[in-house]
Write an enzyme that holds these catalytic residues in place. Structure first.
Site, mmCIF file in Angstrom:
data_model
loop_
_atom_site.group_PDB
_atom_site.id
_atom_site.type_symbol
_atom_site.label_atom_id
_atom_site.label_comp_id
_atom_site.label_asym_id
_atom_site.label_seq_id
_atom_site.Cartn_x
_atom_site.Cartn_y
_atom_site.Cartn_z
ATOM 1 C CB ILE A 1 -1.013 0.051 1.181
ATOM 2 C CG1 ILE A 1 -0.312 -0.063 2.540
ATOM 3 C CG2 ILE A 1 -2.083 -1.023 1.033
ATOM 4 C CD1 ILE A 1 -1.229 0.287 3.714
ATOM 5 C CB THR B 1 -7.006 -0.071 17.195
ATOM 6 O OG1 THR B 1 -6.854 -0.541 18.527
ATOM 7 C CG2 THR B 1 -6.025 1.090 16.994
ATOM 8 C CG ASP B 2 -9.744 -0.652 21.957
ATOM 9 O OD1 ASP B 2 -8.626 -0.936 21.480
ATOM 10 O OD2 ASP B 2 -10.279 -1.319 22.869
ATOM 11 C CD GLU B 3 -3.649 -1.098 21.302
ATOM 12 O OE1 GLU B 3 -2.586 -0.477 21.217
ATOM 13 O OE2 GLU B 3 -3.724 -2.328 21.378
ATOM 14 C CE1 TYR C 1 -1.743 -1.240 15.292
ATOM 15 C CE2 TYR C 1 -2.576 -1.118 17.557
ATOM 16 C CZ TYR C 1 -2.771 -1.398 16.212
ATOM 17 O OH TYR C 1 -4.015 -1.825 15.773
ATOM 18 C CE LYS D 1 -5.131 1.014 12.724
ATOM 19 N NZ LYS D 1 -5.349 0.380 11.383
ATOM 20 C CG ASN E 1 -7.342 -6.587 22.821
ATOM 21 O OD1 ASN E 1 -7.529 -5.411 23.095
ATOM 22 N ND2 ASN E 1 -6.168 -7.179 22.937
ATOM 23 C CG LEU F 1 -2.705 -12.969 25.964
ATOM 24 C CD1 LEU F 1 -1.415 -12.878 26.764
ATOM 25 C CD2 LEU F 1 -3.829 -12.325 26.766
ATOM 26 N NE ARG G 1 2.782 -4.816 24.759
ATOM 27 C CZ ARG G 1 1.628 -5.262 24.217
ATOM 28 N NH1 ARG G 1 0.514 -4.584 24.369
ATOM 29 N NH2 ARG G 1 1.610 -6.364 23.521
ATOM 30 C CG HIS H 1 1.247 -3.142 29.442
ATOM 31 N ND1 HIS H 1 1.526 -4.364 29.995
ATOM 32 C CD2 HIS H 1 0.149 -3.343 28.673
ATOM 33 C CE1 HIS H 1 0.641 -5.253 29.604
ATOM 34 N NE2 HIS H 1 -0.221 -4.648 28.790
HETATM 35 P P1 NAD Z 1 -2.606 -8.665 10.919
HETATM 36 O O1 NAD Z 1 -1.256 -8.193 11.352
HETATM 37 O O2 NAD Z 1 -3.044 -10.041 11.239
HETATM 38 O O3 NAD Z 1 -2.759 -8.492 9.336
HETATM 39 C C1 NAD Z 1 -2.298 -7.369 8.651
HETATM 40 C C2 NAD Z 1 -2.312 -7.694 7.165
HETATM 41 O O4 NAD Z 1 -1.860 -6.527 6.459
HETATM 42 C C3 NAD Z 1 -1.367 -8.833 6.779
HETATM 43 O O5 NAD Z 1 -2.014 -9.716 5.896
HETATM 44 C C4 NAD Z 1 -0.204 -8.136 6.100
HETATM 45 O O6 NAD Z 1 0.430 -8.925 5.100
HETATM 46 C C5 NAD Z 1 -0.904 -6.925 5.486
HETATM 47 N N1 NAD Z 1 0.025 -5.808 5.270
HETATM 48 C C6 NAD Z 1 0.914 -5.286 6.157
HETATM 49 N N2 NAD Z 1 1.607 -4.290 5.595
HETATM 50 C C7 NAD Z 1 1.133 -4.158 4.325
HETATM 51 C C8 NAD Z 1 1.449 -3.281 3.250
HETATM 52 N N3 NAD Z 1 2.399 -2.345 3.380
HETATM 53 N N4 NAD Z 1 0.773 -3.411 2.089
HETATM 54 C C9 NAD Z 1 -0.188 -4.362 1.963
HETATM 55 N N5 NAD Z 1 -0.510 -5.232 2.927
HETATM 56 C C10 NAD Z 1 0.142 -5.123 4.106
HETATM 57 O O7 NAD Z 1 -3.623 -7.578 11.496
HETATM 58 P P2 NAD Z 1 -5.070 -7.770 12.103
HETATM 59 O O8 NAD Z 1 -4.966 -8.116 13.525
HETATM 60 O O9 NAD Z 1 -5.870 -8.624 11.185
HETATM 61 O O10 NAD Z 1 -5.600 -6.260 12.014
HETATM 62 C C11 NAD Z 1 -6.205 -5.775 10.819
HETATM 63 C C12 NAD Z 1 -6.589 -4.317 11.039
HETATM 64 O O11 NAD Z 1 -7.496 -4.210 12.134
HETATM 65 C C13 NAD Z 1 -5.415 -3.410 11.378
HETATM 66 O O12 NAD Z 1 -5.613 -2.181 10.733
HETATM 67 C C14 NAD Z 1 -5.496 -3.249 12.892
HETATM 68 O O13 NAD Z 1 -4.945 -2.019 13.297
HETATM 69 C C15 NAD Z 1 -6.987 -3.303 13.106
HETATM 70 N N6 NAD Z 1 -7.425 -3.813 14.420
HETATM 71 C C16 NAD Z 1 -6.941 -4.992 14.912
HETATM 72 C C17 NAD Z 1 -7.417 -5.483 16.136
HETATM 73 C C18 NAD Z 1 -6.946 -6.803 16.710
HETATM 74 O O14 NAD Z 1 -7.310 -7.123 17.834
HETATM 75 N N7 NAD Z 1 -6.162 -7.591 16.002
HETATM 76 C C19 NAD Z 1 -8.386 -4.753 16.841
HETATM 77 C C20 NAD Z 1 -8.835 -3.533 16.319
HETATM 78 C C21 NAD Z 1 -8.359 -3.078 15.101
HETATM 79 O O1 DAU Z 2 -7.313 -3.113 21.435
HETATM 80 C C1 DAU Z 2 -7.158 -3.452 20.093
HETATM 81 C C2 DAU Z 2 -5.734 -3.909 19.850
HETATM 82 O O2 DAU Z 2 -5.609 -5.192 20.467
HETATM 83 C C3 DAU Z 2 -5.372 -3.989 18.368
HETATM 84 O O3 DAU Z 2 -5.421 -2.707 17.811
HETATM 85 C C4 DAU Z 2 -3.966 -4.570 18.192
HETATM 86 O O4 DAU Z 2 -3.693 -4.739 16.812
HETATM 87 C C5 DAU Z 2 -3.920 -5.930 18.880
HETATM 88 O O5 DAU Z 2 -2.618 -6.439 18.800
HETATM 89 C C6 DAU Z 2 -4.363 -5.817 20.346
HETATM 90 O O6 DAU Z 2 -3.374 -5.087 21.131
HETATM 91 P P1 DAU Z 2 -2.896 -5.602 22.576
HETATM 92 O O7 DAU Z 2 -1.584 -5.037 22.853
HETATM 93 O O8 DAU Z 2 -3.971 -5.410 23.581
HETATM 94 O O9 DAU Z 2 -2.830 -7.207 22.257
HETATM 95 P P2 DAU Z 2 -1.767 -8.327 22.688
HETATM 96 O O10 DAU Z 2 -2.352 -9.637 22.295
HETATM 97 O O11 DAU Z 2 -0.390 -8.013 22.229
HETATM 98 O O12 DAU Z 2 -1.781 -8.220 24.276
HETATM 99 C C7 DAU Z 2 -2.976 -8.380 25.032
HETATM 100 C C8 DAU Z 2 -2.617 -8.159 26.495
HETATM 101 O O13 DAU Z 2 -1.788 -9.241 26.945
HETATM 102 C C9 DAU Z 2 -1.794 -6.901 26.743
HETATM 103 O O14 DAU Z 2 -2.168 -6.330 27.974
HETATM 104 C C10 DAU Z 2 -0.356 -7.386 26.804
HETATM 105 C C11 DAU Z 2 -0.510 -8.784 27.400
HETATM 106 N N1 DAU Z 2 0.519 -9.764 26.943
HETATM 107 C C12 DAU Z 2 0.712 -9.903 25.613
HETATM 108 C C13 DAU Z 2 1.662 -10.786 25.135
HETATM 109 C C14 DAU Z 2 1.912 -10.940 23.654
HETATM 110 C C15 DAU Z 2 1.214 -10.515 27.878
HETATM 111 O O15 DAU Z 2 1.006 -10.398 29.104
HETATM 112 N N2 DAU Z 2 2.154 -11.388 27.402
HETATM 113 C C16 DAU Z 2 2.426 -11.549 26.080
HETATM 114 O O16 DAU Z 2 3.330 -12.366 25.723
#
Ligand code: NAD
Ligand code: DAU
Length: 349
Positions: free
Chosen positions: A62, A132-134, A157, A161, A186, A197, A288, A291
């Site tokens: 992108i 994201t809510d973050e 991060y 966003k 999450n 996690l 972290r 955190h």
């Molecule tokens: P993910 O890391 O699993 O997937 C990201 C995807 O984007 C991958 O397939 C990767 O190959 C692709 N990508 C990365 N860089 C790219 C680039 N430069 N060009 C094209 N493709 C690229 O992420 P996810 O957890 O599925 O999150 C998807 C979206 O939702 C993100 O925007 C994230 O911020 C948002 N989001 C995630 C969560 C969560 O809990 N995982 C919660 C709220 C919002």
């Molecule tokens: O809130 C939405 C977000 O949730 C998304 O935007 C992000 O893409 C997604 O990664 C997630 O962020 P978090 O940082 O909350 O997710 P993570 O799974 O990394 O961690 C969840 C919680 O667990 C956080 O408080 C950190 C803690 N943790 C995480 C890992 C990886 C641990 O205690 N140990 C670990 O090894």
């Protein structure tokens, strides 16, 4: 009605569930999945829809302006659902620049190209930015994030966003770009990369490896089953009001340690181990940096305005998730080979 929709990041965790839902629910749409296939992108996530006649995969970045312009010229998109991002907080702490490039520059690149492509013909077009809510920062012991909560991102991060959200609104305000933004809590469920996690801990329990709990484990998150997020995106894409923001969440808050204890118990049952086995793997490790203490989201606007609500109770969603990872060990083994080992050592040694 026919539409051609660009979904970015469709080979990732949430994106693959969104692609599946759109490909299956809208046979008269053409769904174009643009993904660079970074470490987080995996076409195995989409095996069941890869041959559908309304689905096309395009590998690309992108951030690459010329490539994105060519893609828009080729497909003449009616809409964009933008999920592609660097998504893991810990990686953003080690390497913020990648997050700025993909999450900020990549988003602005898409906005610019959509603006040019749709100029004078914005009717029926939509740029849907998945966020994201973050972006709202960290809460104290009480309170919930509302759509009106001021932005206060705390990690590289969430800052990237938040920046991309601001650009989307700026394009709406300045150039009349039709847009919606959603901010979700999450997600958990099948196909999540095991840096996050739940899949990390499921995989570690399966291998009898320690469960690295950051800090005191009393950090709080709201959890939503990924298919419910995809359902919300579908609702908002089709019925959301132009220029609005919708919070998405599970009405489901857990401290990390309480959630991990439920996971351990369910894993012991699933693996046929005595209750307490997985619990014994819990290890408190260094926190972290920066955190965020607590995220909690008020998703009532989406519920009241568009009639969406989560379809699963958490324990049920967690059981389905565990069953998926245990039934798909090959998927896990494939994504944890190679570079993953290096990442794991750097992060947890
Ligand atoms: P993910 O890391 O699993 O997937 C990201 C995807 O984007 C991958 O397939 C990767 O190959 C692709 N990508 C990365 N860089 C790219 C680039 N430069 N060009 C094209 N493709 C690229 O992420 P996810 O957890 O599925 O999150 C998807 C979206 O939702 C993100 O925007 C994230 O911020 C948002 N989001 C995630 C969560 C969560 O809990 N995982 C919660 C709220 C919002
Ligand atoms: O809130 C939405 C977000 O949730 C998304 O935007 C992000 O893409 C997604 O990664 C997630 O962020 P978090 O940082 O909350 O997710 P993570 O799974 O990394 O961690 C969840 C919680 O667990 C956080 O408080 C950190 C803690 N943790 C995480 C890992 C990886 C641990 O205690 N140990 C670990 O090894």
């Amino acid at each position: 009605m026919h539409k051609t929709i660009l979904i970015t990041g469709g080979a990732g965790f949430i994106g693959s569930h969104v692609i599946r839902l759109f490909v299956n629910n809208y046979p008269y749409y053409k769904i174009v999945n643009l993904d660079e296939l970074t470490y987080a992108g995996n076409l195995e996530n989409l095996r069941d829809v890869e041959n559908a006649s309304n689905y096309v995969f395009e590998k690309g970045d992108i951030v690459d302006r010329k490539y994105i312009e060519d893609l828009f010229a080729r497909y003449n998109f009616d809409g964009v659902i933008h999920l592609a991002a660097e998504s893991h907080v810990d990686r953003s702490i080690t390497n913020p620049m990648e997050f700025i490039m993909t999450n900020v520059v990549g988003t602005v690149n898409l906005l610019n190209t959509a603006k040019t492509s749709w100029r004078g013909n914005e009717q029926g077009k939509l740029f849907y930015h998945v966020s994201t809510d973050e972006v709202y920062g960290s809460l104290g012991d009480t309170g919930l994030f509302l759509e009106t909560t001021p932005y206060d991102p705390q990690s590289p991060y969430s800052s990237s966003k938040a920046s991309s959200d601001h650009f989307v609104r700026a394009y709406g305000n300045t150039y009349g770009m039709p847009f919606v933004i959603s901010n979700c809590s999450n997600n958990y469920g099948p196909n999540q990369f095991p840096e996050k996690l739940l899949p990390l801990f499921i995989n570690n329990i399966r291998h009898g490896k320690t469960l690295p709990v950051y800090g005191d484990g009393k950090f709080t998150r709201d959890w939503l089953y990924v298919v419910d997020h995809a359902r919300a995106i579908d609702k908002i894409y089709h019925e959301g009001r132009n220029r609005e923001t919708y919070n998405i969440g599970g009405f489901n808050e857990w401290t990390n340690i309480d959630l991990i204890k439920v996971l351990c118990k369910q894993m012991d049952v699933a693996l046929g181990n005595p209750i307490g086995t997985a619990d014994g793997l819990i290890t408190y490790v260094k926190d972290r940096p920066g955190h965020d203490k607590r995220y909690a989201i008020d998703a009532n606007k989406l519920k009241n305005e568009l009639g969406w609500k989560p379809s699963l109770q958490f324990e049920e969603g967690l059981a389905k998730t565990i069953a998926w990872y245990l039934d798909n060990q090959q998927w896990m083994d494939n994504v944890t080979s190679g570079d993953y080992q290096k990442y794991y050592e750097q992060q947890y040694s």
